[in-house]
Design a protein around this motif. Structure first.
Motif, PDB file in Angstrom:
ATOM      1  N   THR A 130       0.905  -1.227  -0.040  1.00  0.00           N
ATOM      2  CA  THR A 130       0.041  -0.085  -0.093  1.00  0.00           C
ATOM      3  C   THR A 130       0.874   1.212   0.115  1.00  0.00           C
ATOM      4  O   THR A 130       1.732   1.618   1.006  1.00  0.00           O
ATOM      5  N   VAL A 131       0.709   1.896  -0.789  1.00  0.00           N
ATOM      6  CA  VAL A 131       1.483   3.205  -1.233  1.00  0.00           C
ATOM      7  C   VAL A 131       0.493   4.634  -0.744  1.00  0.00           C
ATOM      8  O   VAL A 131      -0.514   4.569  -1.343  1.00  0.00           O
ATOM      9  N   ARG A 132       0.898   5.350   0.163  1.00  0.00           N
ATOM     10  CA  ARG A 132       0.175   6.537   0.434  1.00  0.00           C
ATOM     11  C   ARG A 132       0.748   7.834  -0.012  1.00  0.00           C
ATOM     12  O   ARG A 132       2.311   7.830   0.152  1.00  0.00           O
ATOM     13  N   CYS A 133       0.218   8.696  -0.695  1.00  0.00           N
ATOM     14  CA  CYS A 133       0.822  10.161  -0.937  1.00  0.00           C
ATOM     15  C   CYS A 133       0.027  11.024  -0.135  1.00  0.00           C
ATOM     16  O   CYS A 133      -1.166  11.173   0.399  1.00  0.00           O
ATOM     17  N   ARG A 134       1.008  11.887   0.447  1.00  0.00           N
ATOM     18  CA  ARG A 134       0.663  12.731   1.653  1.00  0.00           C
ATOM     19  C   ARG A 134       1.167  14.179   1.555  1.00  0.00           C
ATOM     20  O   ARG A 134       2.204  14.351   1.016  1.00  0.00           O
ATOM     21  N   ILE A 135       0.297  15.248   1.876  1.00  0.00           N
ATOM     22  CA  ILE A 135       0.746  16.542   1.816  1.00  0.00           C
ATOM     23  C   ILE A 135       1.504  16.844   3.056  1.00  0.00           C
ATOM     24  O   ILE A 135       1.080  16.414   4.091  1.00  0.00           O
ATOM     25  N   PRO A 136       2.622  17.605   3.001  1.00  0.00           N
ATOM     26  CA  PRO A 136       3.354  17.920   4.234  1.00  0.00           C
ATOM     27  C   PRO A 136       2.300  18.655   5.294  1.00  0.00           C
ATOM     28  O   PRO A 136       1.456  19.321   4.804  1.00  0.00           O
ATOM     29  N   GLU A 137       2.362  18.191   6.578  1.00  0.00           N
ATOM     30  CA  GLU A 137       1.601  18.896   7.754  1.00  0.00           C
ATOM     31  C   GLU A 137       1.413  20.418   7.588  1.00  0.00           C
ATOM     32  O   GLU A 137       0.396  20.977   8.019  1.00  0.00           O
ATOM     33  N   ASN A 138       2.387  20.953   7.264  1.00  0.00           N
ATOM     34  CA  ASN A 138       2.647  22.485   7.411  1.00  0.00           C
ATOM     35  C   ASN A 138       2.088  23.089   6.352  1.00  0.00           C
ATOM     36  O   ASN A 138       2.087  24.357   6.370  1.00  0.00           O
ATOM     37  N   TYR A 139       1.626  22.658   5.410  1.00  0.00           N
ATOM     38  CA  TYR A 139       0.472  23.088   4.009  1.00  0.00           C
ATOM     39  C   TYR A 139      -0.678  22.850   4.477  1.00  0.00           C
ATOM     40  O   TYR A 139      -1.362  21.808   4.603  1.00  0.00           O
ATOM     41  N   SER A 140      -1.451  24.013   4.415  1.00  0.00           N
ATOM     42  CA  SER A 140      -2.904  24.160   4.561  1.00  0.00           C
ATOM     43  C   SER A 140      -3.712  24.975   3.665  1.00  0.00           C
ATOM     44  O   SER A 140      -4.736  25.330   3.999  1.00  0.00           O
ATOM     45  N   SER A 141      -3.270  25.325   2.668  1.00  0.00           N
ATOM     46  CA  SER A 141      -3.595  26.319   1.686  1.00  0.00           C
ATOM     47  C   SER A 141      -4.625  25.763   0.821  1.00  0.00           C
ATOM     48  O   SER A 141      -4.155  24.921  -0.258  1.00  0.00           O
ATOM     49  N   HIS A 142      -5.913  25.865   1.221  1.00  0.00           N
ATOM     50  CA  HIS A 142      -6.817  25.288   0.060  1.00  0.00           C
ATOM     51  C   HIS A 142      -6.906  23.597  -0.150  1.00  0.00           C
ATOM     52  O   HIS A 142      -6.701  23.364  -1.329  1.00  0.00           O
ATOM     53  N   ILE A 143      -6.694  23.070   0.877  1.00  0.00           N
ATOM     54  CA  ILE A 143      -6.583  21.479   0.681  1.00  0.00           C
ATOM     55  C   ILE A 143      -7.707  21.106   0.126  1.00  0.00           C
ATOM     56  O   ILE A 143      -7.522  19.876  -0.716  1.00  0.00           O
ATOM     57  N   ASN A 144      -8.943  21.559  -0.036  1.00  0.00           N
ATOM     58  CA  ASN A 144     -10.077  21.037  -0.424  1.00  0.00           C
ATOM     59  C   ASN A 144      -9.936  21.022  -2.023  1.00  0.00           C
ATOM     60  O   ASN A 144     -10.754  20.170  -3.055  1.00  0.00           O
ATOM     61  N   LEU A 145      -9.050  21.932  -2.699  1.00  0.00           N
ATOM     62  CA  LEU A 145      -8.879  22.095  -4.094  1.00  0.00           C
ATOM     63  C   LEU A 145      -7.784  21.207  -4.646  1.00  0.00           C
ATOM     64  O   LEU A 145      -7.590  20.914  -5.812  1.00  0.00           O
ATOM     65  N   ILE A 146      -7.047  20.309  -3.796  1.00  0.00           N
ATOM     66  CA  ILE A 146      -6.083  19.309  -4.241  1.00  0.00           C
ATOM     67  C   ILE A 146      -6.572  18.236  -4.720  1.00  0.00           C
ATOM     68  O   ILE A 146      -7.383  17.576  -3.971  1.00  0.00           O
ATOM     69  N   LYS A 147      -6.417  17.722  -5.937  1.00  0.00           N
ATOM     70  CA  LYS A 147      -6.622  16.272  -6.650  1.00  0.00           C
ATOM     71  C   LYS A 147      -5.330  15.448  -6.620  1.00  0.00           C
ATOM     72  O   LYS A 147      -4.184  15.946  -6.792  1.00  0.00           O
ATOM     73  N   TYR A 148      -5.756  14.147  -6.617  1.00  0.00           N
ATOM     74  CA  TYR A 148      -4.540  13.141  -6.680  1.00  0.00           C
ATOM     75  C   TYR A 148      -4.583  12.222  -7.956  1.00  0.00           C
ATOM     76  O   TYR A 148      -5.673  12.189  -8.373  1.00  0.00           O
ATOM     77  N   SER A 149      -3.661  11.995  -8.587  1.00  0.00           N
ATOM     78  CA  SER A 149      -3.709  11.091  -9.636  1.00  0.00           C
ATOM     79  C   SER A 149      -2.277  10.230  -9.493  1.00  0.00           C
ATOM     80  O   SER A 149      -1.352  10.759  -8.783  1.00  0.00           O
ATOM     81  N   TRP A 150      -2.289   9.130 -10.290  1.00  0.00           N
ATOM     82  CA  TRP A 150      -1.248   8.183  -9.905  1.00  0.00           C
ATOM     83  C   TRP A 150      -0.773   7.725 -11.251  1.00  0.00           C
ATOM     84  O   TRP A 150      -1.541   7.731 -12.311  1.00  0.00           O
TER      85      TRP A 150
END
Length: 260
Positions: A130-150
């Motif tokens: 299982t591979v997990r993609c994470r945003i650094p904890e100190n980043y909080s700018s409009h997280i709801n706008l972030i999309k993931y792709s592989w």
């Protein structure tokens, strides 16, 4: 009473917009809010909510900006377009423009921090990685706008829709690279890893190594036990033969009747 003026063909009422248009800008960069009208412009007023940003009319030699936008905006008096420089998070708000007191266009400005590189980590079981993609904890700018792709060879990646993690069969080719891409309306960033790094060397070969070690240990124990038993039997045989000789020597009858 003087009748109200009739709007001529140049004053297109279709240009009036009550729907706020989303606009995205990056911190410390610039953004332009575009008007879409084609009417002759005699005066312009931009507001951030109810506060003035910049204004101009035919009597002014140049546009007049208001704090905190002084020296940070450019107003195109021909089109009415507004450019804001050196964006800060405090610039994020609803904006509206009035052109010649008739046209009203609204915008919602979102100011976003530059995207960081995502962090990849993984865990493994007997069957899956299982591979997990994470945003650094100190980043909080409009997280709801972030999309993931592989991006990888596995069907799990292709079937994953905006998911921050994927699972891949462990029997897959571990030399393959897997990549996570995060994106928002302005930019994207990507990080990758090789699947083999998810399974430590000692784990990948653990069964072979353990089996080999056990074989060597068992073999050594078998040899040691065999030698010990062999030496024990040899010693007992020698002792038995000595005892038999001593018994014959101590038996008087055996001396009277020596063996033929």
């Amino acid at each position: 009473m003087t009748p109200p003026p009739t709007l001529g063909k140049d004053y297109n009422t279709d240009f009036i917009s009550c729907v706020s248009q989303p606009i995205y800008g990056t911190v410390n960069m610039s953004v332009t809010l575009y008007t879409s009208g084609s009417i002759p412009i005699k005066e312009i007023m931009w507001r951030k909510k109810k506060d003035k940003v910049v204004e101009w009319d035919e009597e002014l030699l140049k546009p007049r900006a208001y704090p905190p936008f002084v020296d940070r905006v450019h107003l195109d008096v021909t089109s009415g377009n507004l450019t804001i420089f050196n964006l800060t998070s405090s610039d994020e708000e609803d904006y509206e423009v009035e052109l010649s007191s008739i046209t009203d266009t609204k915008f919602t400005l979102y100011v976003i921090e530059p995207l960081p590189f995502p962090t990849l980590n993984c865990t493994f079981t007997a069957e899956n990685i299982t591979v997990r993609c994470r945003i650094p904890e100190n980043y909080s700018s409009h997280i709801n706008l972030i999309k993931y792709s592989w991006n990888c060879f596995s069907e799990q990646c292709q079937n994953s829709t905006n998911s921050s993690e994927v699972s891949i069969k462990r029997e897959s080719d571990l030399s393959q690279e897997i990549q996570c891409i995060i994106s928002n309306p302005l930019s994207k960033q990507a990080s990758s890893l090789v699947l083999a790094t998810c399974v430590p060397d000692n784990s990948r070969h653990s069964f072979v190594i353990i089996a080999a070690v056990l074989f060597v240990v068992i073999l050594a124990m078998f040899i040691w036990l065999y030698k010990r038993d062999f030496l024990k039997r040899g010693g007992e045989r020698d002792r038995t033969e000595k005892e038999a000789i001593n018994d014959r020597n101590s038996d008087p009858t055996s001396q009277l009747h020596p063996a033929p």
